[in-house]
Design an enzyme around this catalytic site. Structure first.
Site, PDB file in Angstrom:
ATOM      1  N   GLY A  26     -52.128  38.362  43.065  1.00  0.00           N
ATOM      2  CA  GLY A  26     -50.964  39.206  42.790  1.00  0.00           C
ATOM      3  C   GLY A  26     -49.634  38.600  43.195  1.00  0.00           C
ATOM      4  N   ARG A  47     -57.505  37.755  53.625  1.00  0.00           N
ATOM      5  CA  ARG A  47     -58.839  37.959  54.210  1.00  0.00           C
ATOM      6  C   ARG A  47     -59.933  37.249  53.422  1.00  0.00           C
ATOM      7  NH1 ARG A  47     -58.060  44.253  53.902  1.00  0.00           N
ATOM      8  NH2 ARG A  47     -57.175  43.395  51.997  1.00  0.00           N
ATOM      9  N   ASP A  73     -57.499  38.772  59.105  1.00  0.00           N
ATOM     10  CA  ASP A  73     -56.994  40.115  58.829  1.00  0.00           C
ATOM     11  C   ASP A  73     -55.674  40.299  59.570  1.00  0.00           C
ATOM     12  OD1 ASP A  73     -56.486  42.808  58.516  1.00  0.00           O
ATOM     13  OD2 ASP A  73     -58.567  43.418  58.878  1.00  0.00           O
ATOM     14  N   TYR A 163     -46.910  54.722  54.616  1.00  0.00           N
ATOM     15  CA  TYR A 163     -46.574  53.455  53.956  1.00  0.00           C
ATOM     16  C   TYR A 163     -45.058  53.362  53.722  1.00  0.00           C
ATOM     17  CZ  TYR A 163     -45.845  50.289  49.987  1.00  0.00           C
ATOM     18  OH  TYR A 163     -45.364  49.315  49.150  1.00  0.00           O
TER      19      TYR A 163
HETATM   20  N1  LIG Z   1     -47.296  46.140  43.442  1.00  0.00           N
HETATM   21  C1  LIG Z   1     -46.317  47.014  43.467  1.00  0.00           C
HETATM   22  O1  LIG Z   1     -46.074  47.751  42.518  1.00  0.00           O
HETATM   23  C2  LIG Z   1     -45.426  47.109  44.698  1.00  0.00           C
HETATM   24  C3  LIG Z   1     -44.421  48.068  44.718  1.00  0.00           C
HETATM   25  C4  LIG Z   1     -43.586  48.148  45.815  1.00  0.00           C
HETATM   26  C5  LIG Z   1     -43.771  47.268  46.872  1.00  0.00           C
HETATM   27  N2  LIG Z   1     -44.756  46.360  46.828  1.00  0.00           N
HETATM   28  C6  LIG Z   1     -44.928  45.467  47.978  1.00  0.00           C
HETATM   29  O2  LIG Z   1     -45.263  44.188  47.515  1.00  0.00           O
HETATM   30  C7  LIG Z   1     -46.188  43.568  48.422  1.00  0.00           C
HETATM   31  C8  LIG Z   1     -47.428  43.129  47.662  1.00  0.00           C
HETATM   32  O3  LIG Z   1     -48.061  44.275  47.181  1.00  0.00           O
HETATM   33  P1  LIG Z   1     -49.403  44.363  46.369  1.00  0.00           P
HETATM   34  O4  LIG Z   1     -50.160  45.477  46.978  1.00  0.00           O
HETATM   35  O5  LIG Z   1     -49.096  44.487  44.963  1.00  0.00           O
HETATM   36  O6  LIG Z   1     -50.187  43.137  46.811  1.00  0.00           O
HETATM   37  P2  LIG Z   1     -50.507  41.670  46.301  1.00  0.00           P
HETATM   38  O7  LIG Z   1     -49.540  40.688  46.750  1.00  0.00           O
HETATM   39  O8  LIG Z   1     -50.830  41.698  44.871  1.00  0.00           O
HETATM   40  O9  LIG Z   1     -51.877  41.507  47.123  1.00  0.00           O
HETATM   41  C9  LIG Z   1     -51.987  41.745  48.468  1.00  0.00           C
HETATM   42  C10 LIG Z   1     -52.332  40.418  49.146  1.00  0.00           C
HETATM   43  O10 LIG Z   1     -52.342  40.622  50.533  1.00  0.00           O
HETATM   44  C11 LIG Z   1     -53.629  40.329  51.056  1.00  0.00           C
HETATM   45  N3  LIG Z   1     -53.879  41.290  52.116  1.00  0.00           N
HETATM   46  C12 LIG Z   1     -53.848  42.627  52.018  1.00  0.00           C
HETATM   47  N4  LIG Z   1     -54.142  43.173  53.210  1.00  0.00           N
HETATM   48  C13 LIG Z   1     -54.367  42.155  54.067  1.00  0.00           C
HETATM   49  C14 LIG Z   1     -54.713  42.065  55.424  1.00  0.00           C
HETATM   50  N5  LIG Z   1     -54.932  43.170  56.162  1.00  0.00           N
HETATM   51  N6  LIG Z   1     -54.849  40.864  55.983  1.00  0.00           N
HETATM   52  C15 LIG Z   1     -54.683  39.737  55.254  1.00  0.00           C
HETATM   53  N7  LIG Z   1     -54.325  39.747  53.978  1.00  0.00           N
HETATM   54  C16 LIG Z   1     -54.173  40.940  53.378  1.00  0.00           C
HETATM   55  C17 LIG Z   1     -54.590  40.445  49.871  1.00  0.00           C
HETATM   56  O11 LIG Z   1     -55.692  39.581  49.987  1.00  0.00           O
HETATM   57  P3  LIG Z   1     -57.090  39.946  50.666  1.00  0.00           P
HETATM   58  O12 LIG Z   1     -57.508  41.254  50.072  1.00  0.00           O
HETATM   59  O13 LIG Z   1     -57.945  38.788  50.279  1.00  0.00           O
HETATM   60  O14 LIG Z   1     -56.851  40.021  52.132  1.00  0.00           O
HETATM   61  C18 LIG Z   1     -53.699  39.938  48.745  1.00  0.00           C
HETATM   62  O15 LIG Z   1     -53.691  38.545  48.704  1.00  0.00           O
HETATM   63  C19 LIG Z   1     -46.453  44.594  49.520  1.00  0.00           C
HETATM   64  O16 LIG Z   1     -45.624  44.331  50.617  1.00  0.00           O
HETATM   65  C20 LIG Z   1     -46.070  45.908  48.884  1.00  0.00           C
HETATM   66  O17 LIG Z   1     -45.641  46.859  49.832  1.00  0.00           O
HETATM   67  C21 LIG Z   1     -45.606  46.251  45.773  1.00  0.00           C
END
Ligand SMILES: NC(=O)c1ccc[n+]([C@@H]2O[C@H](COP(=O)([O-])OP(=O)(O)OC[C@H]3O[C@@H](n4cnc5c(N)ncnc54)[C@H](OP(=O)(O)O)[C@@H]3O)[C@@H](O)[C@H]2O)c1
Length: 266
Positions: A26, A47, A73, A163
């Site tokens: 992502g 992770r 983690d 969150y």
């Molecule tokens: N996507 C949206 O629409 C959106 C909207 C507003 C804000 N955001 C922000 O953008 C950022 C990315 O969001 P996303 O949810 O879309 O994620 P992402 O970047 O697509 O994926 C999350 C990444 O973080 C890792 N991760 C999650 N929890 C973890 C943990 N406890 N320890 C280590 N690694 C961890 C996951 O890998 P593993 O599972 O392999 O650990 C994955 O690589 C976040 O800060 C989020 O708040 C996203």
């Protein structure tokens, strides 16, 4: 500094290594690619070791850079020590904290463990991460810290209350660090996301909301704007939304609008 930096100027300005916390897929993976395109070697943290390794192989093959991985983690209070075992004496010049934990549903129905995990990953995590990587940047008088925040952090958000509050924390933390570190030549930016096409986003919402951006666009724009702190909002729709909910609307209305957007999340 004005305008985007060329790849060569980027590594001159920030150094040869970047790190992305939450980098296996992502948006986190898109951040790693944005650094790799600029000739930076990267440390990938997440992770799932198998995903990290496969992604690392792809980056090495495509960009000819060095890549290291750390499977840990970020909820672990010792994660920064674990990561630093791998970064060692590397000069980490760009440190991006991307990962977040976002349990969806009414606060009173979420378990205490889920709520504490939000604080662990989204609040303690960025504090420990910035504390680990900013001091050597200050000594070198170059570097950048990026904390990924959210439009949800501008106001209370029913069904993702903890969150949203944690995202407000990251935003304000980044602003404070920007104010402290800029005189040491270190950039800090909170990059504010609306909806971004990532696996997590599709798991939670299943469809594109207005203003949804590709992860590559969001990451590329952020990495081209490290010097534009303390806060950047990517995308015209999100800029408008941020002005409305952050500045114009009464709080009650902002919370009510947020409640509508989180109503169908799962
Ligand atoms: N996507 C949206 O629409 C959106 C909207 C507003 C804000 N955001 C922000 O953008 C950022 C990315 O969001 P996303 O949810 O879309 O994620 P992402 O970047 O697509 O994926 C999350 C990444 O973080 C890792 N991760 C999650 N929890 C973890 C943990 N406890 N320890 C280590 N690694 C961890 C996951 O890998 P593993 O599972 O392999 O650990 C994955 O690589 C976040 O800060 C989020 O708040 C996203």
């Amino acid at each position: 500094m004005r305008g985007p930096l060329s790849a060569g100027d980027f590594t001159d300005r920030y150094g040869r290594w970047g790190i992305v916390a939450g980098a296996s897929e992502g948006l986190g993976a898109a951040f790693a690619r944005a650094l790799a395109r600029r000739g930076m070697n990267v440390v990938l943290v997440a992770r799932r070791a198998h995903l990290l390794e496969a992604f690392a192989e792809g980056l090495r093959a495509e960009y000819g850079i060095e890549v290291r991985t750390v499977a840990v983690d970020l909820a672990d209070p010792e994660f920064a020590t674990v990561v630093q075992r791998t970064t060692g004496t590397l000069e980490v010049g760009v440190a991006i904290y991307n990962a977040a934990y976002a349990p969806v549903g009414d606060f009173v129905e979420r378990s205490v463990e889920e709520l504490v995990r939000v604080v662990d990953v989204n609040v303690r995590g960025p504090v420990l991460f910035a504390r680990a990587f900013a001091p050597p940047m200050v000594v070198r008088r170059r570097g950048a810290v990026v904390l990924v925040s959210s439009l949800a952090g501008y106001q209370g958000a029913p069904r993702i209350a903890s969150y949203a509050a944690s995202k407000a924390f990251g935003m304000v933390l980044a602003e404070g660090l920007w104010g402290e570190l800029r005189r040491h030549g270190v950039d800090v930016v909170a990059t504010i996301a609306g909806a971004i096409r990532t696996p997590n986003y599709f798991r939670a919402s299943g469809t594109d909301a207005p203003g949804t951006l590709d992860a590559e666009v969001f990451a590329e724009t952020t990495v081209a704007s490290l010097h534009r702190g303390p806060r950047i909002v990517v995308g015209w729709f999100n800029k408008l939304a941020s002005w409305l909910v952050g500045r114009l609307l009464p709080r009650r209305l902002a919370v009510a609008i947020m409640a509508k957007t989180t109503r169908d999340l799962s």
